[in-house]
Design a protein around this motif. Structure first.
Motif, short mmCIF file in Angstrom:
data_model
loop_
_atom_site.label_atom_id
_atom_site.label_comp_id
_atom_site.label_asym_id
_atom_site.label_seq_id
_atom_site.Cartn_x
_atom_site.Cartn_y
_atom_site.Cartn_z
N ALA A 8 0.81 -1.22 0.00
CA ALA A 8 0.00 0.00 0.00
C ALA A 8 0.85 1.27 0.00
O ALA A 8 0.30 2.36 -0.15
CB ALA A 8 -0.94 0.00 1.21
N GLY A 9 2.17 1.16 0.19
CA GLY A 9 3.00 2.35 0.16
C GLY A 9 4.20 2.23 1.08
O GLY A 9 4.48 1.15 1.63
N PHE A 10 4.88 3.36 1.25
CA PHE A 10 6.05 3.43 2.11
C PHE A 10 5.90 4.59 3.09
O PHE A 10 5.28 5.61 2.77
CB PHE A 10 7.33 3.71 1.30
N ALA A 11 6.49 4.43 4.24
CA ALA A 11 6.65 5.53 5.20
C ALA A 11 8.04 5.37 5.79
O ALA A 11 8.43 4.26 6.16
CB ALA A 11 5.60 5.50 6.30
N GLY A 12 8.77 6.46 5.86
CA GLY A 12 10.13 6.36 6.38
C GLY A 12 10.48 7.51 7.29
O GLY A 12 9.98 8.63 7.12
N LEU A 13 11.31 7.20 8.25
CA LEU A 13 11.86 8.23 9.13
C LEU A 13 13.33 8.41 8.82
O LEU A 13 14.06 7.42 8.70
CB LEU A 13 11.75 7.81 10.60
N ARG A 14 13.74 9.65 8.66
CA ARG A 14 15.18 9.96 8.66
C ARG A 14 15.48 10.35 10.10
O ARG A 14 14.80 11.21 10.67
CB ARG A 14 15.52 11.10 7.71
N ILE A 15 16.49 9.74 10.66
CA ILE A 15 16.86 9.99 12.05
C ILE A 15 18.10 10.89 12.06
O ILE A 15 19.13 10.56 11.48
CB ILE A 15 17.18 8.68 12.80
N PHE A 16 17.97 12.03 12.72
CA PHE A 16 19.08 12.96 12.87
C PHE A 16 19.57 12.83 14.31
O PHE A 16 19.11 13.55 15.20
CB PHE A 16 18.63 14.39 12.57
N ALA A 17 20.51 11.90 14.52
CA ALA A 17 20.94 11.56 15.88
C ALA A 17 21.44 12.77 16.68
O ALA A 17 21.04 12.92 17.85
CB ALA A 17 22.00 10.46 15.84
N PRO A 18 22.30 13.63 16.14
CA PRO A 18 22.80 14.74 16.95
C PRO A 18 21.68 15.68 17.44
O PRO A 18 21.77 16.24 18.52
CB PRO A 18 23.75 15.50 16.03
N ARG A 19 20.63 15.82 16.64
CA ARG A 19 19.52 16.70 17.02
C ARG A 19 18.41 15.95 17.75
O ARG A 19 17.47 16.57 18.23
CB ARG A 19 18.90 17.34 15.76
N ARG A 20 18.53 14.61 17.77
CA ARG A 20 17.49 13.75 18.33
C ARG A 20 16.14 14.09 17.72
O ARG A 20 15.14 14.32 18.40
CB ARG A 20 17.47 13.83 19.85
N ALA A 21 16.15 14.11 16.39
CA ALA A 21 14.96 14.47 15.63
C ALA A 21 14.70 13.42 14.55
O ALA A 21 15.62 12.79 14.05
CB ALA A 21 15.14 15.84 14.97
N ALA A 22 13.44 13.25 14.23
CA ALA A 22 13.02 12.36 13.15
C ALA A 22 12.16 13.15 12.17
O ALA A 22 11.33 13.96 12.58
CB ALA A 22 12.24 11.18 13.71
N GLU A 23 12.38 12.89 10.89
CA GLU A 23 11.60 13.53 9.83
C GLU A 23 10.93 12.43 9.04
O GLU A 23 11.57 11.45 8.65
CB GLU A 23 12.55 14.32 8.93
N ILE A 24 9.63 12.57 8.81
CA ILE A 24 8.89 11.53 8.11
C ILE A 24 8.62 11.90 6.66
O ILE A 24 8.41 13.08 6.33
CB ILE A 24 7.56 11.22 8.83
N GLY A 25 8.66 10.91 5.82
CA GLY A 25 8.23 11.01 4.43
C GLY A 25 7.35 9.80 4.15
O GLY A 25 7.58 8.73 4.72
N TYR A 26 6.36 9.96 3.29
CA TYR A 26 5.45 8.84 3.03
C TYR A 26 4.70 9.02 1.73
O TYR A 26 4.61 10.13 1.20
CB TYR A 26 4.46 8.67 4.17
N TRP A 27 4.17 7.93 1.24
CA TRP A 27 3.25 7.95 0.11
C TRP A 27 2.41 6.68 0.14
O TRP A 27 2.83 5.66 0.67
CB TRP A 27 3.94 8.15 -1.23
N LEU A 28 1.22 6.79 -0.44
CA LEU A 28 0.31 5.65 -0.51
C LEU A 28 -0.06 5.35 -1.95
O LEU A 28 -0.25 6.26 -2.76
CB LEU A 28 -0.99 5.94 0.24
N ALA A 29 -0.23 4.07 -2.24
CA ALA A 29 -0.78 3.64 -3.51
C ALA A 29 -2.26 4.03 -3.56
O ALA A 29 -2.93 4.10 -2.52
CB ALA A 29 -0.63 2.12 -3.66
N ALA A 30 -2.75 4.27 -4.74
CA ALA A 30 -4.12 4.76 -4.92
C ALA A 30 -5.19 3.96 -4.18
O ALA A 30 -6.07 4.55 -3.55
CB ALA A 30 -4.45 4.85 -6.41
#
Length: 151
Positions: A84-106
């Motif tokens: 159905a799609g992907f969702a991913g977190l980029r982890i920025f360890a020094p900042r202790r932050a996560a950024e999400i990106g995602y998409w879904l199939a129709a």
């Protein structure tokens, strides 16, 4: 920590998350190719995803190493066992932050799938991943993606 150890996850109503692997390339490419116009409106990489081999190379070069070294948590979304799609977190360890990106199939759009996925990844980010910040960026014109963030 090996983040894929946090997966698979059952989010209810047939929605599951699994660690993304190169085996996901074929259904991902099929979904991208079937819905280029909608996806390409918001995702600049769609135009460059011109073949199954391009998608496979992306997963080998970016996703699997990030899952292995802790710089990301890339998940495959399935609904009733189907891609159905992907969702991913980029982890920025020094900042202790996560950024999400995602998409879904129709076929998965408009069913509350991404809301479940994002809520779960927020919980992981502030729980076992021990992050202090979670970032979700959506294009101002992408009402569906903004709605996920607003909820």
């Amino acid at each position: 920590m090996s983040y894929p150890d946090l997966l698979p996850a059952d989010l209810g109503d047939g929605v599951t998350l699994h660690a993304t692997t190169v085996a996901d390339a074929e259904p991902a490419y099929a979904a991208i190719d079937a819905d280029r116009d909608r996806l390409g409106t918001w995702l600049p990489w769609v135009e460059a995803t011109t073949s199954l081999e391009v998608e496979r190379e992306f997963l080998v070069r970016i996703v699997e190493p990030a899952n292995a070294d802790g710089s990301g948590l890339h998940t495959t979304i399935r609904v009733d066992g189907e891609f159905a799609g992907f969702a991913g977190l980029r982890i920025f360890a020094p900042r202790r932050a996560a950024e999400i990106g995602y998409w879904l199939a129709a076929p998965a759009v408009g069913r509350g799938v991404m809301l479940r996925v994002v809520a779960h990844l927020v919980d992981l980010s502030f729980g076992p991943l021990d992050q202090h910040r979670f970032e979700l960026m959506a294009a101002t014109g992408n009402a569906r993606s903004r709605a996920v963030a607003e909820r």
